[in-house]
Structures are given as structure tokens and as C-alpha cells.
Write an enzyme that holds these catalytic residues in place. Sequence first.
Site, PDB file in Angstrom:
ATOM      1  N   ASP A 257      56.219  -5.626  72.267  1.00 19.32           N
ATOM      2  CA  ASP A 257      56.003  -6.360  71.031  1.00 19.32           C
ATOM      3  C   ASP A 257      55.093  -7.567  71.249  1.00 19.32           C
ATOM      4  OD1 ASP A 257      56.912  -7.003  68.191  1.00 19.32           O
ATOM      5  OD2 ASP A 257      57.495  -8.834  69.249  1.00 19.32           O
ATOM      6  N   GLU A 281      51.594  -3.572  71.416  1.00 22.29           N
ATOM      7  CA  GLU A 281      51.227  -3.916  70.051  1.00 22.29           C
ATOM      8  C   GLU A 281      50.241  -5.081  70.094  1.00 22.29           C
ATOM      9  OE1 GLU A 281      53.022  -5.872  65.962  1.00 22.29           O
ATOM     10  OE2 GLU A 281      53.501  -6.600  67.970  1.00 22.29           O
TER      11      GLU A 281
END
EC number: 3.2.1.1
Length: 477
Positions: A257, A281
Site C-alpha cells: 500500500d 500501489e
Amino acid sequence: MKKTHLLVSMLVLTIFSACRNNDENDNENPRNEEVHSKIVNVTNHDGRPFSTGSGSVSGKFVSGPGGGVLMQGFYWDVPEGGSWWNTVTGKLTAWSDSGIGAVWLPPASKAQNGAYSMGYDPTDYYDFGNFNQNGSVETRFGSRTELEGLITKAHAENMQVYADIVINHNSGGQSQANPFTGTSTWTDFSAIASGKFPRSYNDFYKNSYGNNDEGAFGGFPDLCHANPYVQDWLWGRDDSVGKYYKNVMKFDGWRFDYVKGFGPWVVNNWNSNVGGFSVGELWDSNVNTLEWWANNANSSVFDFAAYYKMDEAFDNGNLNALNDDMMWKRNPYKAVTFVANHDTDIINNKMPAYAYILTHEGYPTIFYRDYEEWLNKERLNNLIWIHNNKATGTTSILYTDNDEYIARRNGYNGNPGLVVYINNSSSWQERWVETNWSSQQIKDFTGNSTWYPTTQGDKWVKIQSPPNSYSIWSLNQ
């Protein structure tokens, strides 16, 4: 990392609903299996059978020559109450039967908001719903026992399971005097229930290692990866977060993330020490930035460049946008393609977009709500079958204009490849194209066209595509 619905107050103990917004080794790459995929019989949107293959078989998923497909097994604000792990477990057999080879789960450990959190405000990386802290024993998704049952079931279906890993920031610590800020900060994680990876102010910026790194998020304490103690607990020691997730919980890979918040060397070190599939990400449409990060992180990366070009192509009437540069064109083995996810869902004309990512190079992702709730599941299953069985070899773009896009997968290792024809116009379209095949009969494996043309000796053939739809052609075998 969710870019909306964030309310942070560092003046009180409660921090509300958390943020959400590789060269892989061949034995860890879910796309490198060279074995046969199952054939699925499904029906067309008008009730006619899809033309997929010569029959049907049952059993566990095995990746076909086109590789695997990833299912994002959640969406933002899935139901509360601890039922989500069981919900996903109940779908794994059907997903496997449809040709899904891996499932990506939300952050699995206990977070600041306990039973109400989507997991992106992590407190205790080793509490998977088995300790009473932050107001609950279970997480929003369920208990540790239920999570372990999900992973066991996925492996029995020959599917991999990827964990969403949030290591940019933490939440839920207690207040302590911080000599580096001259104030009190919520950085005391010494009393976490698992007793593993206790943290204090020197494990967060600013501290003795500096004032900041690449980026903080939303006012949350920003974890300091430069600190050897933090490195040891994240990936170094035998019971580090990464090794515990992999060796004890049996996760097979990682979705990192908000990797804008720390250097790519962090993911590189994790991958070197822990192993498994990994994707970052990096929310950036610049393909140069995506490629730079993927190379330095030794990881795959979500292809945001392709995502925004697909929006331009399929929603704004400009299929020429698909000629532009994308991560899958730079390095398909490090590109994870997607049409929507829990953070962003801007593409409205989704079926052509799925036809695009499931016929082109890269590792395609299916969004849970698209598959289970919003789109035609049978048509998606047809595309998954085509991907797994026909989408092989390099890609050649054959024709584009505002309304039409035709590309050829050139085949590999005896697999014939395919030709995909996407038509954004309001009428049927036809084109002569050069195929991989000389003097052979082909067909549209979507069933949208009833033509069975035979290619000329020079491999050229006329194909067609229905309005506002697509056709996908390969040898009639």
C-alpha cells in the site's frame, strides 16, 4: 490508500476510519505456468452458448498458457460483523472453476478502529482477530481461525493468496513524550497484545534518523524504515512481519500500500528476505515513474498508465489512446493491469476494458464488485477463459482509430495466440487484418460473431466486431 473518507485528530486518542485510498523469480510468477487451464461452458448475453472450447472439465485451477488472473477479493467498506473471510471462502471454488488463480485480501491485522476498520490504520501486525484490543477480538473481516481457513481453502483450490501490506504508517498507539518533536505523539506501541514489534517514538519520523522520508499520510505516525530495528521486525528476523505472514499464515505474496511514502529499496529488501509475489500501489500515470519504481523495488506495479488510457479510450471515444505508452508495454512481467479497485472506479464502459486487459500482456485483475455484482459474470468468465488459453506471445497493434482497435497476440510455444477487435461505434464494423495463421479456419471465441472465416495463404482475413462490444478470434480448435 483510500483518498477519501479520512478524519484524523491527533489531539485525541481516537483516529477515525483509516485511510484507504520483478523480475519475479519464475517459481513465484503466477503467469509462468505452462500447463492446461480448465474449460468453462458459459452463455452469451443473448442466451447463446459462448464458444470457448471443445468441452468442460472440473477440478482445481491450473494456470493455462496465457497465465493467471487475480481477483481483488474485497471492496471499500465490505460488510461489518466479521463475516467477510467466510464470504470469500464460500466463493473460492467458483472462482477457481472460472480460471482465477489468485486472490488479493484486504489488510488482515488489527487496526485502530478494530471491528470497524478496513485495516489501513494498522496497530498490531500479528493480531489477525485473536486478541482483544482496539475494542474487539475479531477484525472487521472475521477471526484468525476463519482467515486461516480461507487461506487453506484457497490453497486446496490451487489458488494463491496475496496480503495487503500497510507499512508506511501506523495508528492506535498511546501518547508519549517525544524529544524529537518537543511534544507528545501517538507513537507508543509497547503494549500491543501480540507483544511482537513493539514501537516507540524513535521508530517514527521525525527521530534520530531524520525528519522525514518520501512521504507521510494523513497525519498518521510515519514508520521509519531507515531504523535497523524496524527493518529487522518488518523482514529480517525469523518472526518478522513478512516471514510470519509467509511461513505461519501461509500468504503467497504482497500488495504494498501507498509505496509513494517510502523508497523502493524497502520493497526490494522485503522481497529479497521474504520472497513471494509482490505488487506496489504507486498511484502515478507516468509510465517512466512506474518502470523506475518496479525496477528498483524488484516488484510488479499496478499499471496506472494503462488505467487512465483505458478511461480515455472507452469512456471518451478515443481508442487511439491505446497506442500510448503503458507499463505492460515496457515490461509485461512487472505490470498488473486493472479496470477498477477499492480506491478508484472511473471507467464506466467496463466490458471493453476487461476485454482489453484479458487479451493483452500483463497480469490482469478482476474487481470483486464488477465480477460478483455489477457486470455480466458469464461474459467475464468467457474473457478469463480466453486469457488463460489463448492470450500468449507478444502484442502487435494492427489498427486504431477513434472507434476501432485491433491487436494481435502473436502466440507462443505452439499456442496460436489471438486477434482482439474492440468496436466503440454504434454499428457493426469489418476489417481485413493480418493474422498468425495461413489457410486456417478461425472463429470468434466470444460468440458475438457467427462468422467462421478461413485465412488466406498470406494470413490475411476479414473479421468483424459488433457495436459497442468486441470479438476475439483464434483458430477453430
